[in-house]
Design a protein around this motif. Structure first.
Motif, PDB file in Angstrom:
ATOM      1  N   ARG A   1      10.714  51.736  53.321  1.00  0.00           N
ATOM      2  CA  ARG A   1      11.583  51.524  54.478  1.00  0.00           C
ATOM      3  C   ARG A   1      11.006  52.103  55.760  1.00  0.00           C
TER       4      ARG A   1
ATOM      5  N   THR B   1       8.704  52.425  59.080  1.00  0.00           N
ATOM      6  CA  THR B   1       8.281  51.421  60.062  1.00  0.00           C
ATOM      7  C   THR B   1       7.099  51.877  60.901  1.00  0.00           C
TER       8      THR B   1
ATOM      9  N   ALA C   1      15.645  48.655  50.708  1.00  0.00           N
ATOM     10  CA  ALA C   1      14.574  47.978  51.452  1.00  0.00           C
ATOM     11  C   ALA C   1      14.890  46.500  51.637  1.00  0.00           C
TER      12      ALA C   1
ATOM     13  N   VAL D   1       9.971  45.393  56.519  1.00  0.00           N
ATOM     14  CA  VAL D   1      10.496  46.244  55.446  1.00  0.00           C
ATOM     15  C   VAL D   1      11.003  45.377  54.302  1.00  0.00           C
TER      16      VAL D   1
ATOM     17  N   THR E   1       3.834  53.316  56.342  1.00  0.00           N
ATOM     18  CA  THR E   1       4.025  51.963  55.803  1.00  0.00           C
ATOM     19  C   THR E   1       2.923  51.605  54.813  1.00  0.00           C
TER      20      THR E   1
END
Length: 269
Positions: free
Chosen positions: A146, A148, A187, A195, A153
């Motif tokens: 989740r 960003t 997610a 995501v 990530t």
């Protein structure tokens, strides 16, 4: 002769009187001209003094405005201003504490580091993956889906994928399904498209490893997939993911998928 002498004397006195009159006139004109020049200089000096005075007044006002408590508070906000609703800008970027995944990663809770390559990045693990415990590492990586911001990530996505590829992954991953499914669902319902895509890929990767064991938890994830299926840009990847879930889940998975997504067409058709 006497008359001529008197005439010359009178003529001399007249000429002297005229010269004196002319000299006085010249002196008076010079004095008047000098006074005019001096007056102009005084006027210029007075104008320059007025301009300097106005500039000084403006500088004084500006210094007073910048030295006022309100302006000083704007330049150097006090810690207590953060608690005062009147000084909080609702549209400003507020400092947020790091996420749980970012905090764990910064403290070394994930035994890997990011290696920046010229073409692509990779993870370098501090120890063999086979020796790592999936609990809680796999769940932590799933929570990182989740994120960003880079590098979280990439670390979460690649770490989750590589951990499921190790020998003995099914035996380690199946017991964690009750805790993994809520994290993956978070997610899949995330508003960020990237995501959601990472969550969808992670779900497919997990189904390859755990197989039919995922069927008991599949119904909790299909609702979010059904909503995203309305978006044209996600129709193809979601359909492909459902086909892989059916393929890995066996005959029991088809009825579960159809119960939540009636429009789904089986790969057997």
């Amino acid at each position: 002769m006497w008359n001529l002498h008197i005439w010359r004397a009178n003529r001399s006195l007249s000429l002297r009187s005229e010269r004196e009159t002319m000299q006085k006139s010249e002196c008076s004109g010079g004095t008047h001209l000098k006074n005019r020049v001096t007056g102009n200089d005084d006027q210029r000096t007075s104008s320059g003094t007025q301009i300097k005075y106005r500039n000084a007044v403006q500088r004084s006002k500006s210094s007073l405005s910048t030295s006022s408590p309100e302006s000083a508070r704007k330049l150097h906000p006090r810690p207590s201003d953060k608690l005062n609703p009147k000084t909080i800008n609702p549209f400003g970027e507020q400092s947020r504490p790091p996420s749980a995944f970012a905090a764990i990663y910064s403290k070394g809770g994930i035994p890997c580091r990011l290696v920046h390559g010229s073409v692509k990045h990779r993870l370098q693990w501090e120890c063999p993956l086979e020796s790592l415990s999936f609990d809680p590492l796999l769940i932590t990586l799933a929570e990182g889906l989740r994120e960003t911001k880079h590098p979280y990530t990439f670390v979460s996505k690649e770490g989750f994928r590589e951990l499921l590829l190790v020998k003995g992954a099914p035996e380690k991953a199946v017991p964690l399904l009750p805790r993994l499914i809520p994290v993956l669902k978070a997610a899949l319902v995330h508003s960020d498209d990237e995501v959601f895509e990472r969550g969808l890929n992670a779900l497919v990767q997990l189904s390859v490893v755990v197989g039919p064991s995922l069927n008991d938890h599949l119904k909790h994830l299909l609702t979010s997939l059904s909503k995203r299926l309305m978006d044209k840009k996600f129709k193809e990847p979601i359909t492909s993911a459902l086909q892989k879930l059916e393929q890995r889940g066996g005959s029991g998975s088809l009825s579960i998928i159809k119960s939540k997504i009636p429009t789904y067409c089986s790969i057997c058709c």
